[in-house]
Design a protein around this motif. Structure first.
Motif, PDB file in Angstrom:
ATOM      1  N   LEU A  90      -8.773  19.961   0.548  1.00 54.20           N
ATOM      2  CA  LEU A  90      -7.640  19.136   0.950  1.00 54.20           C
ATOM      3  C   LEU A  90      -7.778  17.781   0.280  1.00 54.20           C
ATOM      4  CD1 LEU A  90      -7.509  19.784   4.816  1.00 54.20           C
ATOM      5  CD2 LEU A  90      -6.490  21.125   2.950  1.00 54.20           C
ATOM      6  N   ILE A  91      -6.758  17.390  -0.483  1.00 55.63           N
ATOM      7  CA  ILE A  91      -6.734  16.095  -1.180  1.00 55.63           C
ATOM      8  C   ILE A  91      -5.625  15.282  -0.527  1.00 55.63           C
ATOM      9  CG2 ILE A  91      -6.416  14.929  -3.393  1.00 55.63           C
ATOM     10  CD1 ILE A  91      -7.209  17.728  -4.662  1.00 55.63           C
ATOM     11  N   ILE A  92      -6.007  14.248   0.187  1.00 50.38           N
ATOM     12  CA  ILE A  92      -5.074  13.528   1.044  1.00 50.38           C
ATOM     13  C   ILE A  92      -4.636  12.196   0.416  1.00 50.38           C
ATOM     14  CG2 ILE A  92      -4.783  12.468   3.323  1.00 50.38           C
ATOM     15  CD1 ILE A  92      -6.921  14.477   4.311  1.00 50.38           C
ATOM     16  N   ASP A  93      -3.340  12.028   0.263  1.00 52.57           N
ATOM     17  CA  ASP A  93      -2.699  10.746  -0.043  1.00 52.57           C
ATOM     18  C   ASP A  93      -3.209  10.011  -1.280  1.00 52.57           C
ATOM     19  OD1 ASP A  93      -1.410  11.387   2.289  1.00 52.57           O
ATOM     20  OD2 ASP A  93      -2.262   9.757   3.479  1.00 52.57           O
ATOM     21  N   VAL A  94      -3.577  10.743  -2.308  1.00 52.11           N
ATOM     22  CA  VAL A  94      -3.973  10.096  -3.566  1.00 52.11           C
ATOM     23  C   VAL A  94      -2.681   9.935  -4.368  1.00 52.11           C
ATOM     24  CG1 VAL A  94      -5.471  10.191  -5.588  1.00 52.11           C
ATOM     25  CG2 VAL A  94      -6.259  11.112  -3.399  1.00 52.11           C
ATOM     26  N   GLN A  95      -1.981   8.839  -4.065  1.00 55.88           N
ATOM     27  CA  GLN A  95      -0.630   8.611  -4.563  1.00 55.88           C
ATOM     28  C   GLN A  95      -0.524   7.258  -5.254  1.00 55.88           C
ATOM     29  OE1 GLN A  95       0.527  10.147  -0.393  1.00 55.88           O
ATOM     30  NE2 GLN A  95       2.477  10.055  -1.499  1.00 55.88           N
ATOM     31  N   GLU A  96       0.432   7.165  -6.170  1.00 63.23           N
ATOM     32  CA  GLU A  96       0.609   5.971  -6.992  1.00 63.23           C
ATOM     33  C   GLU A  96       0.718   4.674  -6.183  1.00 63.23           C
ATOM     34  OE1 GLU A  96       0.927   4.914 -10.552  1.00 63.23           O
ATOM     35  OE2 GLU A  96      -0.510   6.544 -10.305  1.00 63.23           O
ATOM     36  N   ALA A  97       1.525   4.668  -5.135  1.00 63.63           N
ATOM     37  CA  ALA A  97       1.723   3.432  -4.359  1.00 63.63           C
ATOM     38  C   ALA A  97       0.436   2.950  -3.706  1.00 63.63           C
ATOM     39  CB  ALA A  97       2.802   3.632  -3.295  1.00 63.63           C
ATOM     40  N   LEU A  98      -0.521   3.847  -3.525  1.00 61.64           N
ATOM     41  CA  LEU A  98      -1.775   3.492  -2.870  1.00 61.64           C
ATOM     42  C   LEU A  98      -2.899   3.227  -3.867  1.00 61.64           C
ATOM     43  CD1 LEU A  98      -1.516   6.217  -0.098  1.00 61.64           C
ATOM     44  CD2 LEU A  98      -0.947   3.785   0.099  1.00 61.64           C
ATOM     45  N   PHE A  99      -2.788   3.776  -5.083  1.00 66.25           N
ATOM     46  CA  PHE A  99      -3.869   3.662  -6.068  1.00 66.25           C
ATOM     47  C   PHE A  99      -3.563   2.749  -7.248  1.00 66.25           C
ATOM     48  CE2 PHE A  99      -5.804   6.871  -3.666  1.00 66.25           C
ATOM     49  CZ  PHE A  99      -7.117   7.013  -4.090  1.00 66.25           C
ATOM     50  N   ALA A 100      -2.304   2.531  -7.583  1.00 66.71           N
ATOM     51  CA  ALA A 100      -1.980   1.768  -8.788  1.00 66.71           C
ATOM     52  C   ALA A 100      -1.990   0.248  -8.598  1.00 66.71           C
ATOM     53  CB  ALA A 100      -0.629   2.219  -9.344  1.00 66.71           C
ATOM     54  N   PRO A 101      -1.380  -0.270  -7.523  1.00 61.55           N
ATOM     55  CA  PRO A 101      -1.316  -1.734  -7.417  1.00 61.55           C
ATOM     56  C   PRO A 101      -2.691  -2.369  -7.194  1.00 61.55           C
ATOM     57  CG  PRO A 101       0.212  -0.671  -5.871  1.00 61.55           C
ATOM     58  CD  PRO A 101      -0.689   0.399  -6.433  1.00 61.55           C
ATOM     59  N   ALA A 102      -2.848  -3.582  -7.704  1.00 67.17           N
ATOM     60  CA  ALA A 102      -4.068  -4.353  -7.448  1.00 67.17           C
ATOM     61  C   ALA A 102      -3.930  -5.041  -6.094  1.00 67.17           C
ATOM     62  CB  ALA A 102      -4.277  -5.378  -8.556  1.00 67.17           C
ATOM     63  N   PRO A 103      -5.006  -5.170  -5.375  1.00 64.02           N
ATOM     64  CA  PRO A 103      -6.312  -4.576  -5.658  1.00 64.02           C
ATOM     65  C   PRO A 103      -6.288  -3.078  -5.393  1.00 64.02           C
ATOM     66  CG  PRO A 103      -6.365  -5.632  -3.510  1.00 64.02           C
ATOM     67  CD  PRO A 103      -5.007  -5.913  -4.091  1.00 64.02           C
ATOM     68  N   ARG A 104      -7.007  -2.359  -6.226  1.00 63.18           N
ATOM     69  CA  ARG A 104      -7.065  -0.894  -6.083  1.00 63.18           C
ATOM     70  C   ARG A 104      -8.108  -0.523  -5.031  1.00 63.18           C
ATOM     71  NH1 ARG A 104      -8.111   2.016 -11.083  1.00 63.18           N
ATOM     72  NH2 ARG A 104      -6.936   3.686 -10.092  1.00 63.18           N
ATOM     73  N   PRO A 105      -8.043   0.695  -4.534  1.00 70.34           N
ATOM     74  CA  PRO A 105      -9.055   1.132  -3.563  1.00 70.34           C
ATOM     75  C   PRO A 105     -10.459   1.109  -4.178  1.00 70.34           C
ATOM     76  CG  PRO A 105      -7.217   2.684  -3.627  1.00 70.34           C
ATOM     77  CD  PRO A 105      -7.029   1.728  -4.772  1.00 70.34           C
ATOM     78  N   PHE A 106     -11.449   1.079  -3.317  1.00 68.39           N
ATOM     79  CA  PHE A 106     -12.855   1.106  -3.719  1.00 68.39           C
ATOM     80  C   PHE A 106     -13.119   2.322  -4.599  1.00 68.39           C
ATOM     81  CE2 PHE A 106     -17.225   2.612  -2.516  1.00 68.39           C
ATOM     82  CZ  PHE A 106     -17.933   1.626  -3.181  1.00 68.39           C
ATOM     83  N   GLU A 107     -13.724   2.099  -5.761  1.00 72.83           N
ATOM     84  CA  GLU A 107     -14.093   3.155  -6.712  1.00 72.83           C
ATOM     85  C   GLU A 107     -12.928   4.098  -7.028  1.00 72.83           C
ATOM     86  OE1 GLU A 107     -17.547   5.269  -5.191  1.00 72.83           O
ATOM     87  OE2 GLU A 107     -18.878   3.851  -6.193  1.00 72.83           O
ATOM     88  N   ALA A 108     -11.727   3.562  -7.151  1.00 76.55           N
ATOM     89  CA  ALA A 108     -10.533   4.390  -7.319  1.00 76.55           C
ATOM     90  C   ALA A 108     -10.671   5.406  -8.454  1.00 76.55           C
ATOM     91  CB  ALA A 108      -9.304   3.512  -7.546  1.00 76.55           C
TER      92      ALA A 108
END
Length: 179
Positions: A6-24
């Motif tokens: 299961l790969i949950i919510d790895v989506q552009e709005a959450l990963f692209a903008p700065a600051p990015r998630p930890f170790e994105a």
């Protein structure tokens, strides 16, 4: 025991903008490695995408799309959700049942919200759960860094025994998919 990723919510709005998630980028690379291993074992790969009208995660928008660098393949499954629980009002449980899945490997975003809630719900529904310890992430919060939050989830979720099914946290390199 039959497993699925299961790969949950790895989506552009959450990963692209700065600051990015930890170790994105490292998390996306680990998820791609997990997905490759699951597919090679003939096990389902399920992408769960959060949506919320009127936000950057509105269904079909650029922000709702899977994050850049995340690899999909023919046969992968896709589930839409509107709450932190990937099972609530979705097709996830019936999809897993159709594939005879009894164990879920969980990766994605956000450690303390959708990943945590889905792990707990999966265990409550009778699935063994493997939280992939280095393949989930979040953003820093005022009270704790994303690294601390991930470490907290990796330490506390396996301590829950009251559901009955086993919850473990393992690094990507130790995850094995079974038919």
């Amino acid at each position: 025991m039959s497993s699925a990723l299961l790969i949950i919510d790895v989506q552009e709005a959450l990963f692209a903008p700065a600051p990015r998630p930890f170790e994105a980028d490292a998390v996306i690379a680990r998820i791609n490695a997990l997905a490759h291993a699951a597919r090679a074992a003939g096990r389902p790969v399920v992408f769960v995408q959060h949506e919320r009208d009127g936000t950057a995660l509105a269904y079909g928008t650029d922000g709702w799309q899977l994050a850049a660098g995340l690899e999909t393949a023919p046969g992968d499954q896709f589930v839409r959700k509107t709450t932190p629980d990937s099972f609530l009002r979705t097709s996830l449980q019936s999809l897993l049942e159709a594939h005879g899945v009894r164990q879920v490997m969980v990766a994605g975003y956000a450690c303390e919200f959708c990943v945590d809630t889905t792990c707990r719900r999966a265990a409550a529904l009778g699935y063994d759960v493997c939280l992939v310890a280095d393949a989930h992430t979040t953003h820093d919060k005022a009270h704790a860094s994303a690294e601390q939050i991930r470490a907290h989830e990796n330490a506390t979720l396996p301590d829950i025994t009251s559901f009955g099914p086993r919850l473990v946290a393992l690094p990507t390199a130790a995850v094995e998919f079974r038919a």
